[in-house]
Scaffold this active site. Structure first.
Site, short mmCIF file in Angstrom:
data_model
loop_
_atom_site.label_atom_id
_atom_site.label_comp_id
_atom_site.label_asym_id
_atom_site.label_seq_id
_atom_site.Cartn_x
_atom_site.Cartn_y
_atom_site.Cartn_z
N ALA A 14 -10.68 5.56 15.17
CA ALA A 14 -9.66 6.55 15.55
C ALA A 14 -8.45 5.91 16.25
CB ALA A 14 -10.29 7.60 16.45
N LEU A 17 -3.26 0.45 16.14
CA LEU A 17 -2.03 -0.08 16.73
C LEU A 17 -0.83 0.34 15.89
CD1 LEU A 17 -0.83 -2.16 18.90
CD2 LEU A 17 -0.76 -3.77 16.97
N ASP A 43 -1.23 0.29 11.86
CA ASP A 43 -0.32 1.21 11.16
C ASP A 43 1.03 0.52 10.91
OD1 ASP A 43 0.25 4.14 10.35
OD2 ASP A 43 1.98 3.58 11.57
N TYR A 48 9.90 -0.08 8.73
CA TYR A 48 9.93 -0.70 10.07
C TYR A 48 10.54 -2.10 10.01
CZ TYR A 48 6.65 3.10 11.19
OH TYR A 48 6.05 4.33 11.34
N LYS A 77 3.38 2.74 4.46
CA LYS A 77 4.05 3.97 4.00
C LYS A 77 5.18 3.67 3.03
CE LYS A 77 3.20 5.49 8.70
NZ LYS A 77 3.58 4.38 9.58
N HIS A 110 5.96 8.61 3.32
CA HIS A 110 6.40 8.62 4.72
C HIS A 110 7.00 9.97 5.13
CE1 HIS A 110 7.79 5.54 7.95
NE2 HIS A 110 7.56 6.72 8.50
P1 NDP Z 1 4.34 5.63 21.26
O1 NDP Z 1 4.21 7.04 21.66
O2 NDP Z 1 3.19 4.87 20.79
O3 NDP Z 1 5.05 4.88 22.49
C1 NDP Z 1 5.38 3.53 22.44
C2 NDP Z 1 6.07 3.18 23.75
O4 NDP Z 1 5.16 3.30 24.83
C3 NDP Z 1 6.60 1.78 23.77
O5 NDP Z 1 7.80 1.80 24.51
C4 NDP Z 1 5.51 1.00 24.50
O6 NDP Z 1 6.08 -0.12 25.16
C5 NDP Z 1 5.02 2.02 25.50
N1 NDP Z 1 3.58 1.90 25.84
C6 NDP Z 1 2.57 1.50 25.06
N2 NDP Z 1 1.39 1.59 25.69
C7 NDP Z 1 1.66 2.05 26.93
C8 NDP Z 1 0.86 2.37 28.05
N3 NDP Z 1 -0.48 2.23 28.03
N4 NDP Z 1 1.49 2.83 29.17
C9 NDP Z 1 2.84 2.99 29.20
N5 NDP Z 1 3.65 2.71 28.17
C10 NDP Z 1 3.07 2.26 27.03
O7 NDP Z 1 5.54 5.58 20.20
P2 NDP Z 1 5.81 5.41 18.66
O8 NDP Z 1 6.88 6.39 18.33
O9 NDP Z 1 6.02 3.98 18.39
O10 NDP Z 1 4.50 5.92 17.91
C11 NDP Z 1 3.39 5.10 17.67
C12 NDP Z 1 3.30 4.66 16.22
O11 NDP Z 1 3.23 5.78 15.34
C13 NDP Z 1 4.53 3.90 15.69
O12 NDP Z 1 4.61 2.59 16.20
C14 NDP Z 1 4.32 4.00 14.21
O13 NDP Z 1 3.34 3.07 13.79
C15 NDP Z 1 3.82 5.45 14.09
N6 NDP Z 1 4.94 6.41 13.83
C16 NDP Z 1 4.97 7.03 12.61
C17 NDP Z 1 5.98 7.89 12.29
C18 NDP Z 1 6.00 8.55 10.96
O14 NDP Z 1 7.05 9.11 10.57
N7 NDP Z 1 4.91 8.55 10.23
C19 NDP Z 1 7.07 8.21 13.25
C20 NDP Z 1 6.90 7.57 14.53
C21 NDP Z 1 5.87 6.71 14.80
P3 NDP Z 1 5.45 -1.61 25.05
O15 NDP Z 1 5.50 -2.02 23.60
O16 NDP Z 1 6.36 -2.42 25.90
O17 NDP Z 1 4.06 -1.52 25.59
#
Ligand code: NDP
Length: 316
Positions: A14, A17, A43, A48, A77, A110
């Protein structure tokens, strides 16, 4: 950690990354840290712009031999400029080449949006779009199904599909999507969509579980609330001795969806996977249920242009 089971018996961890906005110089290291510390679910997406760097990590880790290709679930995607039937498999083959893999575990459409093939990234004018009458979802889906039959991908699914879009696609095929990847977190709980997917045996992956960090301006909503700073989430985190991020990730996992927090920071990559070790109780779940406010971090407004047919992409 919970696993999602597919109809053929395949299982998906579940917690995975995410790699959107993971910079080219950082993402190889991040994926290596993840795979060497127990992640079995990565993922990716062509748009990207970092699949070659993710592929470098796969190549290095798999050749070291501690982690095997078949033990890792890789999702990617199809970008919106390759929705015509003749463009789908070439786009998939480019992704496989970049990722240095010979199959994907899951390939997602996507967005339910079709761009002209020459558009790189995002369109600049309404002329850059096909309408869904010109390139229907079923055309793209048919080519994805072909990719599955050829063994290039094990499972196929969609992303950012509302209930009406899922119904539209399912009316035209006898192979329903196996996954719908959508934005999901306490401010956007999507109970109705989850129920529809569950009834139709479509798994759900939640993206942006932590509130998505920083995004390009066009994707930002006005008056953006912070999930990680939400007082209820912080209170529950304190009660369990967890971080707010871990509570948000655990909430998704406990609800039966997959969840793909993005991080390139070693400690946070490890911390996020350890979310599985906590357990939210009834009181926590009730308090979190009350946080729903139908708020999207990824607004979808970037597809709306005068003259195209993509108003209100989420149908809400
Ligand atoms: P997230 O909600 O996963 O947030 C990522 C942010 O949170 C980064 O700035 C990261 O910084 C920070 N972060 C990570 N872990 C922690 C923690 N434990 N505490 C505090 N801050 C934290 O954002 P995303 O929008 O990136 O969503 C996750 C994934 O979903 C994407 O990377 C992608 O793979 C997917 N996605 C898919 C989409 C779609 O259209 N299908 C659209 C958007 C996302 P740092 O790296 O510095 O830790």
């Amino acid at each position: 950690m919970k696993q999602l089971t597919f109809k053929n018996g395949d299982k998906l961890d579940a917690i995975g990354l995410g790699t959107w906005k993971s910079e080219k110089g950082e993402v190889t290291k991040a994926v290596k840290i993840a795979l060497n510390n127990g992640y079995k679910h990565i993922d990716c997406a062509a748009v990207y712009g970092n699949e070659a760097e993710v592929g470098q990590a796969f190549s290095e880790v798999f050749s070291e031999g501690k982690v095997k290709r078949e033990d890792v679930w890789v999702t990617s995607k199809l970008w919106n400029n390759a929705h015509k039937k003749e463009d789908v498999i070439p786009a998939l083959k480019q992704t496989l080449k970049d990722l240095q893999l010979d199959y994907l575990d899951l390939y997602l459409m996507h967005w339910p949006v079709a761009f002209k093939p020459e558009v790189e990234g995002f369109p600049e004018s309404a002329d850059d779009y096909f309408s869904l009458d010109e390139v229907p979802l079923s055309e793209t889906w048919g080519a994805m199904l072909e990719a599955k039959k050829k063994g290039l991908v094990k499972h196929i699914g969609v992303s950012n599909f509302s209930i009406p879009k899922l119904k539209e696609l399912m009316a035209d095929t006898d192979h329903a999507p196996e996954m719908n990847q959508v934005e999901l977190h306490p401010y956007l709980q999507q109970d109705e969509l989850l129920e529809f997917c569950s009834k139709n045996e479509i798994h759900v992956t939640g993206y942006s579980p932590l509130g998505s960090g920083d995004r390009p301006d066009g994707m930002k909503a006005d008056d953006e609330p912070s999930l990680l700073e939400n007082p209820t989430i912080n209170k529950i985190a304190k009660k369990h001795g967890a971080s707010p991020g871990q509570i948000l990730i655990k909430w998704s996992e406990q609800r039966g969806t997959a969840v793909i927090p993005k991080s390139t920071n070693e400690n946070r990559i490890k911390e996020n996977l350890q979310s599985a070790g906590y357990q939210l109780d009834e009181e926590d779940l009730k308090e979190i249920a009350d946080l729903d406010r139908h708020f999207r971090y990824v607004t979808g407004k970037f597809f709306e242009m005068d003259g195209n047919s993509y108003k209100n992409i989420y149908d809400d």
